[in-house]
Design a protein around this motif. Structure first.
Motif, PDB file in Angstrom:
ATOM      1  N   TYR A   1       8.363   6.093  -4.410  1.00 17.02           N
ATOM      2  CA  TYR A   1       9.650   5.988  -3.725  1.00 17.02           C
ATOM      3  C   TYR A   1       9.551   6.447  -2.272  1.00 17.02           C
ATOM      4  CZ  TYR A   1      12.271   4.933  -7.975  1.00 17.02           C
ATOM      5  OH  TYR A   1      12.768   4.326  -9.091  1.00 17.02           O
ATOM      6  N   ILE A   2       8.747   7.454  -2.017  1.00 17.59           N
ATOM      7  CA  ILE A   2       8.584   7.918  -0.638  1.00 17.59           C
ATOM      8  C   ILE A   2       7.961   6.817   0.211  1.00 17.59           C
ATOM      9  CG2 ILE A   2       7.357   9.558   0.830  1.00 17.59           C
ATOM     10  CD1 ILE A   2       7.710  11.645  -1.295  1.00 17.59           C
ATOM     11  N   GLY A   3       6.976   6.114  -0.344  1.00 16.87           N
ATOM     12  CA  GLY A   3       6.361   5.011   0.382  1.00 16.87           C
ATOM     13  C   GLY A   3       7.349   3.896   0.673  1.00 16.87           C
ATOM     14  N   LYS A   4       8.224   3.611  -0.289  1.00 12.12           N
ATOM     15  CA  LYS A   4       9.243   2.585  -0.060  1.00 12.12           C
ATOM     16  C   LYS A   4      10.217   3.030   1.030  1.00 12.12           C
ATOM     17  CE  LYS A   4       8.953   0.927  -4.825  1.00 12.12           C
ATOM     18  NZ  LYS A   4       9.644   0.787  -6.121  1.00 12.12           N
ATOM     19  N   GLY A   5      10.538   4.314   1.022  1.00  9.97           N
ATOM     20  CA  GLY A   5      11.401   4.833   2.078  1.00  9.97           C
ATOM     21  C   GLY A   5      10.749   4.725   3.449  1.00  9.97           C
ATOM     22  N   ILE A   6       9.447   5.016   3.501  1.00  7.70           N
ATOM     23  CA  ILE A   6       8.719   4.883   4.766  1.00  7.70           C
ATOM     24  C   ILE A   6       8.716   3.433   5.226  1.00  7.70           C
ATOM     25  CG2 ILE A   6       6.453   5.104   5.857  1.00  7.70           C
ATOM     26  CD1 ILE A   6       5.926   7.492   4.039  1.00  7.70           C
ATOM     27  N   ALA A   7       8.537   2.499   4.284  1.00 14.70           N
ATOM     28  CA  ALA A   7       8.527   1.080   4.635  1.00 14.70           C
ATOM     29  C   ALA A   7       9.871   0.647   5.217  1.00 14.70           C
ATOM     30  CB  ALA A   7       8.180   0.242   3.405  1.00 14.70           C
ATOM     31  N   VAL A   8      10.964   1.090   4.587  1.00 16.38           N
ATOM     32  CA  VAL A   8      12.297   0.754   5.106  1.00 16.38           C
ATOM     33  C   VAL A   8      12.497   1.364   6.489  1.00 16.38           C
ATOM     34  CG1 VAL A   8      14.776   1.065   4.748  1.00 16.38           C
ATOM     35  CG2 VAL A   8      13.299   0.491   2.810  1.00 16.38           C
ATOM     36  N   LEU A   9      12.068   2.613   6.647  1.00 17.66           N
ATOM     37  CA  LEU A   9      12.202   3.278   7.944  1.00 17.66           C
ATOM     38  C   LEU A   9      11.392   2.549   9.015  1.00 17.66           C
ATOM     39  CD1 LEU A   9      13.298   5.711   9.523  1.00 17.66           C
ATOM     40  CD2 LEU A   9      11.245   6.962   8.851  1.00 17.66           C
TER      41      LEU A   9
ATOM     42  N   ALA B   1       0.831  -1.209   0.000  1.00 20.62           N
ATOM     43  CA  ALA B   1       0.000   0.000   0.000  1.00 20.62           C
ATOM     44  C   ALA B   1       0.862   1.254   0.000  1.00 20.62           C
ATOM     45  CB  ALA B   1      -0.932  -0.007   1.210  1.00 20.62           C
ATOM     46  N   LEU B   2       1.918   1.259   0.792  1.00 21.75           N
ATOM     47  CA  LEU B   2       2.815   2.417   0.825  1.00 21.75           C
ATOM     48  C   LEU B   2       3.522   2.601  -0.513  1.00 21.75           C
ATOM     49  CD1 LEU B   2       4.431   1.957   4.362  1.00 21.75           C
ATOM     50  CD2 LEU B   2       2.842   3.754   3.675  1.00 21.75           C
ATOM     51  N   ALA B   3       3.961   1.495  -1.115  1.00 28.69           N
ATOM     52  CA  ALA B   3       4.717   1.583  -2.363  1.00 28.69           C
ATOM     53  C   ALA B   3       3.853   2.066  -3.520  1.00 28.69           C
ATOM     54  CB  ALA B   3       5.338   0.225  -2.696  1.00 28.69           C
ATOM     55  N   VAL B   4       2.633   1.527  -3.650  1.00 23.73           N
ATOM     56  CA  VAL B   4       1.804   1.910  -4.795  1.00 23.73           C
ATOM     57  C   VAL B   4       1.167   3.280  -4.601  1.00 23.73           C
ATOM     58  CG1 VAL B   4       1.309  -0.487  -5.368  1.00 23.73           C
ATOM     59  CG2 VAL B   4      -0.278   0.761  -3.912  1.00 23.73           C
ATOM     60  N   SER B   5       0.993   3.708  -3.358  1.00 23.39           N
ATOM     61  CA  SER B   5       0.341   4.994  -3.109  1.00 23.39           C
ATOM     62  C   SER B   5       1.323   6.156  -3.128  1.00 23.39           C
ATOM     63  CB  SER B   5      -0.389   4.968  -1.759  1.00 23.39           C
ATOM     64  OG  SER B   5      -1.400   3.984  -1.741  1.00 23.39           O
ATOM     65  N   PHE B   6       2.511   5.945  -2.573  1.00 24.99           N
ATOM     66  CA  PHE B   6       3.464   7.043  -2.423  1.00 24.99           C
ATOM     67  C   PHE B   6       4.754   6.845  -3.217  1.00 24.99           C
ATOM     68  CE2 PHE B   6       0.936   6.745   1.476  1.00 24.99           C
ATOM     69  CZ  PHE B   6       0.383   8.012   1.524  1.00 24.99           C
TER      70      PHE B   6
END
Length: 282
Positions: free
Chosen positions: A42-50, A35-40
């Motif tokens: 690269y920013i969503g992927k960064g949030i997921a890693v964080l 959900a984070l990756a498809v919605s946001f």
């Protein structure tokens, strides 16, 4: 890994529950990341890693949460890892009351929120993600991913405003353009300066208080995401005004056609071939 644990003889009070819980937890985590990756983007992927980095120490995965700094203890109830780890502990050490059901219910809530984010924000943030990816591609440091948008790149509200009161929309868009021309660079430099200044402050704090390095690292990652989001938001507003300038000059027939395409794209009962056609034409 869970099957391997059972095979090598890791003690569990119920191997079936242990395996089923592991699968369910994995699907919940996958839903959040997707959900984070498809919605946001690269920013969503960064949030997921964080989130992963912060949850390892902040969800009692390494040490009991009572031994962790206040920063992690305050975030402990909001991490999905917290409830996944506790649910697995129930299947390993024994079930106590309704704790297991409570942990799984919270995980189900995380999954439902993830689906809601993916369904409702994916389309609405498509232009935002596409813009961010294009800026990333311009750096030449990363490969840019294409973001498929169903419908056109124009905002539905812009089309409606242009059809209902073209002159008012033209005046409002021109006013926003003048404001952006005056403040665009200033806003970008302000966001960048805030990131640099915040990094320096966190570096000093981490040097003075060595025990707070984990908290400082988490805050620094969050700061970087906020700065990137702020800079891209400014660009997104600039892009929106640019699209508005295009919309205001379209004839009424073209506006109605674009509005019809947007309606097809947002309808839940639209045929797949219609949606694919709108995405290809975007």
């Amino acid at each position: 890994m869970s099957i391997g644990n059972v095979v090598i003889g890791v003690q569990t009070v119920n191997p079936v529950f242990f395996l089923a819980t592991s699968v369910a937890i994995g699907l919940v985590y996958l839903s959040i990341i997707y959900a984070l990756a498809v919605s946001f983007g690269y920013i969503g992927k960064g949030i997921a890693v964080l989130l992963v980095i912060m949850q390892i120490p902040g969800a009692s995965g390494i040490y009991p949460i009572e031994m962790m700094p206040d920063f992690f203890r305050s975030l402990f109830p909001f991490f999905p890892f917290t409830y996944g780890i506790d649910a697995l502990r129930e299947t390993i050490g024994g079930f106590y009351g309704l704790n297991y059901l409570r942990y799984m219910a919270v995980l189900a809530l995380f999954a439902a929120l993830s689906f809601a984010v993916g369904i409702f924000l994916r389309q609405r943030l498509g232009n935002f993600s596409r813009l961010f990816n294009s800026k990333v591609a311009e750096t030449g440091l990363f490969l840019s991913e294409d973001v498929q948008i169903l419908g056109s790149r124009r905002r539905l509200t812009q089309l409606v405003q242009a059809l209902t009161d073209r002159e008012k929309f033209r005046a409002d868009n021109a006013r926003r353009r003048r404001w952006l021309d005056l403040n665009h660079r200033t806003l970008q430099w302000a966001a960048l300066s805030a990131g640099v200044l915040g990094t320096m402050v966190l570096f000093v704090v981490g040097s003075v208080f060595p025990d707070a390095k984990a908290s400082v690292l988490g805050l620094w990652g969050l700061l970087l995401l906020i700065v990137m989001a702020a800079m891209v938001t400014v660009e997104y507003i600039n892009q929106s005004v640019t699209y508005g300038s295009e919309v205001v000059d379209l004839p009424d027939d073209a506006l109605k056609q674009a509005l019809a395409e947007e309606e097809v794209a947002i309808r839940s009962d639209a045929r797949l071939d219609q949606l694919e056609k709108q995405g290809q034409n975007a």
